[in-house]
Design a protein around this motif. Structure first.
Motif, PDB file in Angstrom:
ATOM      1  N   THR A  90      31.981  75.637  34.510  1.00 56.64           N
ATOM      2  CA  THR A  90      31.389  75.405  33.192  1.00 56.64           C
ATOM      3  C   THR A  90      29.928  74.999  33.260  1.00 56.64           C
ATOM      4  OG1 THR A  90      32.121  73.083  33.217  1.00 56.64           O
ATOM      5  CG2 THR A  90      33.632  74.717  32.280  1.00 56.64           C
ATOM      6  N   ASN A  91      29.313  75.038  34.443  1.00 51.48           N
ATOM      7  CA  ASN A  91      27.926  74.638  34.603  1.00 51.48           C
ATOM      8  C   ASN A  91      27.019  75.815  34.233  1.00 51.48           C
ATOM      9  OD1 ASN A  91      25.402  73.644  35.468  1.00 51.48           O
ATOM     10  ND2 ASN A  91      26.378  72.398  37.044  1.00 51.48           N
ATOM     11  N   ILE A  92      26.402  75.721  33.092  1.00 50.83           N
ATOM     12  CA  ILE A  92      25.550  76.817  32.618  1.00 50.83           C
ATOM     13  C   ILE A  92      24.321  76.980  33.503  1.00 50.83           C
ATOM     14  CG2 ILE A  92      24.212  77.661  30.650  1.00 50.83           C
ATOM     15  CD1 ILE A  92      26.097  76.223  28.811  1.00 50.83           C
ATOM     16  N   ARG A  93      23.809  75.881  34.019  1.00 52.50           N
ATOM     17  CA  ARG A  93      22.624  75.950  34.870  1.00 52.50           C
ATOM     18  C   ARG A  93      22.904  76.738  36.151  1.00 52.50           C
ATOM     19  NH1 ARG A  93      17.522  76.836  35.548  1.00 52.50           N
ATOM     20  NH2 ARG A  93      16.745  75.966  37.501  1.00 52.50           N
ATOM     21  N   ILE A  94      24.053  76.524  36.778  1.00 47.71           N
ATOM     22  CA  ILE A  94      24.409  77.284  37.975  1.00 47.71           C
ATOM     23  C   ILE A  94      24.559  78.766  37.641  1.00 47.71           C
ATOM     24  CG2 ILE A  94      26.079  77.519  39.842  1.00 47.71           C
ATOM     25  CD1 ILE A  94      24.514  74.959  39.973  1.00 47.71           C
ATOM     26  N   MET A  95      25.104  79.060  36.467  1.00 44.53           N
ATOM     27  CA  MET A  95      25.226  80.458  36.049  1.00 44.53           C
ATOM     28  C   MET A  95      23.858  81.110  35.890  1.00 44.53           C
ATOM     29  SD  MET A  95      28.238  80.184  33.168  1.00 44.53           S
ATOM     30  CE  MET A  95      29.823  79.438  33.523  1.00 44.53           C
ATOM     31  N   GLU A  96      22.903  80.367  35.337  1.00 43.33           N
ATOM     32  CA  GLU A  96      21.559  80.917  35.158  1.00 43.33           C
ATOM     33  C   GLU A  96      20.892  81.207  36.497  1.00 43.33           C
ATOM     34  OE1 GLU A  96      19.564  78.016  32.832  1.00 43.33           O
ATOM     35  OE2 GLU A  96      20.490  78.623  30.925  1.00 43.33           O
ATOM     36  N   ILE A  97      21.006  80.287  37.448  1.00 43.85           N
ATOM     37  CA  ILE A  97      20.400  80.503  38.766  1.00 43.85           C
ATOM     38  C   ILE A  97      21.063  81.681  39.472  1.00 43.85           C
ATOM     39  CG2 ILE A  97      19.970  79.455  41.013  1.00 43.85           C
ATOM     40  CD1 ILE A  97      19.875  76.763  39.703  1.00 43.85           C
ATOM     41  N   GLU A  98      22.398  81.772  39.382  1.00 46.72           N
ATOM     42  CA  GLU A  98      23.100  82.873  40.018  1.00 46.72           C
ATOM     43  C   GLU A  98      22.696  84.213  39.419  1.00 46.72           C
ATOM     44  OE1 GLU A  98      27.722  83.678  41.194  1.00 46.72           O
ATOM     45  OE2 GLU A  98      27.265  83.388  39.071  1.00 46.72           O
ATOM     46  N   LYS A 128      17.579  70.725  26.776  1.00 47.81           N
ATOM     47  CA  LYS A 128      18.209  69.871  25.777  1.00 47.81           C
ATOM     48  C   LYS A 128      18.197  68.418  26.244  1.00 47.81           C
ATOM     49  CE  LYS A 128      21.101  73.572  23.999  1.00 47.81           C
ATOM     50  NZ  LYS A 128      22.434  74.031  23.635  1.00 47.81           N
ATOM     51  N   ILE A 129      18.361  67.519  25.300  1.00 49.73           N
ATOM     52  CA  ILE A 129      18.241  66.088  25.607  1.00 49.73           C
ATOM     53  C   ILE A 129      19.302  65.645  26.610  1.00 49.73           C
ATOM     54  CG2 ILE A 129      18.309  63.773  24.619  1.00 49.73           C
ATOM     55  CD1 ILE A 129      17.232  64.948  22.030  1.00 49.73           C
ATOM     56  N   ASP A 130      20.533  66.114  26.476  1.00 53.21           N
ATOM     57  CA  ASP A 130      21.620  65.702  27.357  1.00 53.21           C
ATOM     58  C   ASP A 130      21.859  66.712  28.475  1.00 53.21           C
ATOM     59  OD1 ASP A 130      22.442  67.673  25.669  1.00 53.21           O
ATOM     60  OD2 ASP A 130      24.456  66.847  25.368  1.00 53.21           O
ATOM     61  N   GLU A 131      20.799  67.387  28.929  1.00 50.24           N
ATOM     62  CA  GLU A 131      20.958  68.447  29.925  1.00 50.24           C
ATOM     63  C   GLU A 131      21.512  67.902  31.237  1.00 50.24           C
ATOM     64  OE1 GLU A 131      20.954  72.314  31.317  1.00 50.24           O
ATOM     65  OE2 GLU A 131      20.540  71.590  29.295  1.00 50.24           O
ATOM     66  N   MET A 132      20.988  66.779  31.712  1.00 50.43           N
ATOM     67  CA  MET A 132      21.442  66.225  32.984  1.00 50.43           C
ATOM     68  C   MET A 132      22.892  65.739  32.906  1.00 50.43           C
ATOM     69  SD  MET A 132      19.026  66.863  34.926  1.00 50.43           S
ATOM     70  CE  MET A 132      19.873  66.126  36.300  1.00 50.43           C
ATOM     71  N   LYS A 133      23.268  65.190  31.790  1.00 52.10           N
ATOM     72  CA  LYS A 133      24.649  64.716  31.636  1.00 52.10           C
ATOM     73  C   LYS A 133      25.604  65.910  31.624  1.00 52.10           C
ATOM     74  CE  LYS A 133      25.244  61.282  28.960  1.00 52.10           C
ATOM     75  NZ  LYS A 133      25.371  60.404  27.754  1.00 52.10           N
ATOM     76  N   ARG A 134      25.221  66.973  30.958  1.00 52.03           N
ATOM     77  CA  ARG A 134      26.063  68.166  30.944  1.00 52.03           C
ATOM     78  C   ARG A 134      26.173  68.775  32.334  1.00 52.03           C
ATOM     79  NH1 ARG A 134      23.391  71.955  26.652  1.00 52.03           N
ATOM     80  NH2 ARG A 134      25.071  73.318  27.370  1.00 52.03           N
ATOM     81  N   ALA A 153      29.949  68.957  34.435  1.00 54.40           N
ATOM     82  CA  ALA A 153      30.507  70.309  34.477  1.00 54.40           C
ATOM     83  C   ALA A 153      31.612  70.401  35.530  1.00 54.40           C
ATOM     84  CB  ALA A 153      29.398  71.318  34.785  1.00 54.40           C
ATOM     85  N   GLU A 154      32.528  71.310  35.314  1.00 55.29           N
ATOM     86  CA  GLU A 154      33.650  71.508  36.223  1.00 55.29           C
ATOM     87  C   GLU A 154      33.466  72.813  36.996  1.00 55.29           C
ATOM     88  OE1 GLU A 154      37.253  71.419  34.056  1.00 55.29           O
ATOM     89  OE2 GLU A 154      37.010  69.343  33.361  1.00 55.29           O
ATOM     90  N   THR A 155      33.935  72.803  38.233  1.00 58.30           N
ATOM     91  CA  THR A 155      33.884  73.983  39.093  1.00 58.30           C
ATOM     92  C   THR A 155      35.302  74.366  39.479  1.00 58.30           C
ATOM     93  OG1 THR A 155      31.717  73.339  39.966  1.00 58.30           O
ATOM     94  CG2 THR A 155      32.977  74.952  41.233  1.00 58.30           C
ATOM     95  N   TYR A 156      35.635  75.642  39.300  1.00 62.40           N
ATOM     96  CA  TYR A 156      36.987  76.123  39.570  1.00 62.40           C
ATOM     97  C   TYR A 156      37.026  76.888  40.885  1.00 62.40           C
ATOM     98  CZ  TYR A 156      37.111  75.211  34.545  1.00 62.40           C
ATOM     99  OH  TYR A 156      36.984  74.623  33.309  1.00 62.40           O
ATOM    100  N   GLU A 157      38.223  77.192  41.301  1.00 58.77           N
ATOM    101  CA  GLU A 157      38.400  77.932  42.551  1.00 58.77           C
ATOM    102  C   GLU A 157      37.863  79.351  42.410  1.00 58.77           C
ATOM    103  OE1 GLU A 157      42.006  79.169  45.650  1.00 58.77           O
ATOM    104  OE2 GLU A 157      42.414  78.034  43.800  1.00 58.77           O
ATOM    105  N   THR A 158      37.233  79.820  43.480  1.00 54.78           N
ATOM    106  CA  THR A 158      36.602  81.136  43.464  1.00 54.78           C
ATOM    107  C   THR A 158      37.545  82.180  44.038  1.00 54.78           C
ATOM    108  OG1 THR A 158      34.443  80.111  43.723  1.00 54.78           O
ATOM    109  CG2 THR A 158      34.593  82.452  44.199  1.00 54.78           C
ATOM    110  N   PHE A 159      37.618  83.329  43.376  1.00 54.73           N
ATOM    111  CA  PHE A 159      38.488  84.413  43.824  1.00 54.73           C
ATOM    112  C   PHE A 159      37.711  85.649  44.269  1.00 54.73           C
ATOM    113  CE2 PHE A 159      40.948  82.027  40.635  1.00 54.73           C
ATOM    114  CZ  PHE A 159      42.030  81.647  41.403  1.00 54.73           C
ATOM    115  N   TYR A 160      36.438  85.743  43.909  1.00 55.79           N
ATOM    116  CA  TYR A 160      35.685  86.970  44.134  1.00 55.79           C
ATOM    117  C   TYR A 160      34.508  86.703  45.076  1.00 55.79           C
ATOM    118  CZ  TYR A 160      38.238  88.279  39.930  1.00 55.79           C
ATOM    119  OH  TYR A 160      39.233  88.504  39.007  1.00 55.79           O
TER     120      TYR A 160
END
Length: 455
Positions: free
Chosen positions: A298-306, A368-374, A378-385
């Motif tokens: 659910t970490n949007i920042r990691i998605m953006e970097i990827e 956003k103001i609460d960017e660091m808290k978000r 964030a949660e990370t799930y198991e990777t399958f791919y």
């Protein structure tokens, strides 16, 4: 209808400078053939002299022998390999060893240069932001900073550290000699390294990386790029005090260099890249797996970097991201990858239609103001791919061409001829061999299409 094609045997880039001739009362063009010792001809990077430009003879040899062929994939766009080939042509003669040329074409080095380009795209924006804030806070009309401004700066600093962490990940792969990188290490005896050879090898890699990033960033902010490159791969002890380099205050340094940067005794000092990997934050750990496996969480920042890292440069316009000149149309640039503004005028670019950020100014997106808290929650799930990359290595003959670069230039200057389109067509007509069969041609075409469609 007969169609005439302009032969690529004629030069496209006229290297030189214009000056006013007072006797003739007209402009006079002075080519660089007569300016071999001029400052416009060379640029010094870490005490190595690289060519800044090329004359017409060098241009013909580069385009016919070393430049990327028109039949390659994504030939209409500027990619990192185009910049790398140009820097290899510009680099000094002492760099022309088979081992170093093969090393610069390695997959791990390509990933390092790719991550450096992304990092410096964001770093230059941060330096510009710091300079603007410095002017706003100084003087009699200085502004007062709010707590929200400081929070925004902290988020920007964390973002920059995340890009730096990606560079450190790719650099550590080279340092650890993973895979087939061990053959590039100079060993005199078992487990004893040839320090002098490795030092020169590292200096050459650093100089070429600086040149590649500088050209990718539209040839701007050269001194800032050179200073930060030396700091990243070494430390502040190796950054010389030069008047061309900017000076940052302790607050500005903490903003630009991040939370992991620490200066210790020079005997224990490690490079800032390695410091980024010593104590990473738990929420930043998925960055180390980018391009190895698909992120799920659910970490949007990691998605953006990827997304920013795995999208090929020719498709960056689809996600509205700019990495210097990467992904720009090749027709808008000349042989040495300088922007041709006369060609840009006919592209009908505007603020609403500007996929390459030529009209719009690349900017920092206000978080956003609460960017660091978000980011922390964030949660990370198991990777399958897993992500598989297609990377084509050049042939042995191409490596030999680069090693013989100076000999090819001397041969052409001595009267040797390059094969033009007309001569190539004439040789093909006079050739008696039948060549590959129709079935073989169709089979090769289908293999190429299958490989390209996977990208």
């Amino acid at each position: 209808m007969l169609r005439l094609h302009v032969d690529d045997y004629s030069p496209k880039y006229y290297s030189g400078k214009w000056s006013w001739d007072w006797k003739k009362d007209a402009l006079h063009f002075e080519p660089h053939n007569d300016l071999s010792d001029a400052k416009e001809r060379y640029i010094t990077t870490n005490s190595f002299k690289f060519l800044r430009t090329m004359n017409q003879e060098e241009e013909l040899v580069f385009r016919h022998v070393f430049a990327r062929a028109d039949t390659t994939y994504d030939t209409n766009s500027v990619v990192l390999n185009d910049i790398r080939d140009l820097v290899l042509f510009f680099m000094p003669s002492e760099f022309l060893s088979y081992k170093f040329v093969e090393f610069m074409h390695h997959r791990a080095v390509y990933h390092l240069l790719h991550s450096l380009t992304i990092y410096f795209e964001y770093y230059l924006r941060m330096v510009e932001f710091v300079m603007i804030r410095r002017d706003e806070l100084s003087g009699q009309m200085g502004q007062i900073q709010s707590e929200q401004t400081n929070d925004m700066k902290r988020v920007f600093s964390v973002y920059l550290s995340q890009y730096r962490m990606l560079v450190a990940r790719n650099y550590s792969i080279i340092v650890k000699a993973e895979g087939d990188l061990g053959k590039f290490y100079h060993m005199k005896v078992v487990n004893i390294s040839a320090t002098i050879w490795e030092k020169n090898f590292h200096e050459q890699l650093l100089a070429c990386s600086t040149q590649i990033v500088w050209i990718a960033m539209h040839r701007r902010a050269y001194n800032i790029i050179e200073m930060e490159m030396n700091r990243l791969f070494r430390s502040d002890y190796f950054v010389t005090a030069r008047t061309e380099y900017p000076t940052f205050s302790p607050v500005e340094r903490s903003l630009l260099y991040g939370r992991s940067s620490k200066n210790m005794n020079y005997r224990k000092q490690v490079s800032p890249l390695i410091q980024e990997l010593e104590n990473p934050k738990e929420e930043d750990l998925p960055i180390l797996w980018i391009e190895e496996r698909k992120y799920r969480g659910t970490n949007i920042r990691i998605m953006e970097i990827e997304l920013e890292y795995i999208v090929p440069p020719p498709q960056l316009r689809l996600i509205d991201v700019a990495h210097g000149i990467l992904g720009h149309p090749r027709k808008l640039y000349n042989t040495i990858l300088e922007l041709d503004w006369s060609a840009v005028r006919y592209c009908n670019l505007s603020m609403k239609h500007d996929p390459y950020f030529m009209v719009r100014q690349p900017r920092l997106k206000i978080p956003k103001i609460d960017e660091m808290k978000r980011h922390q929650m964030a949660e990370t799930y198991e990777t399958f791919y897993k992500i598989n990359e297609i990377y084509d290595l050049p042939s042995h003959a191409i490596y030999l061409k680069w090693v013989k670069r100076d000999k090819l230039l001397e041969n052409y200057r001595a009267g040797g001829l390059l094969t033009s389109n007309y001569l190539r067509a004439e040789n093909e007509l006079n050739r008696t061999s039948l060549g590959p069969s129709v079935d073989q041609i169709i089979s090769n075409y289908r293999k190429a299409m299958v490989k390209h469609r996977k990208r």
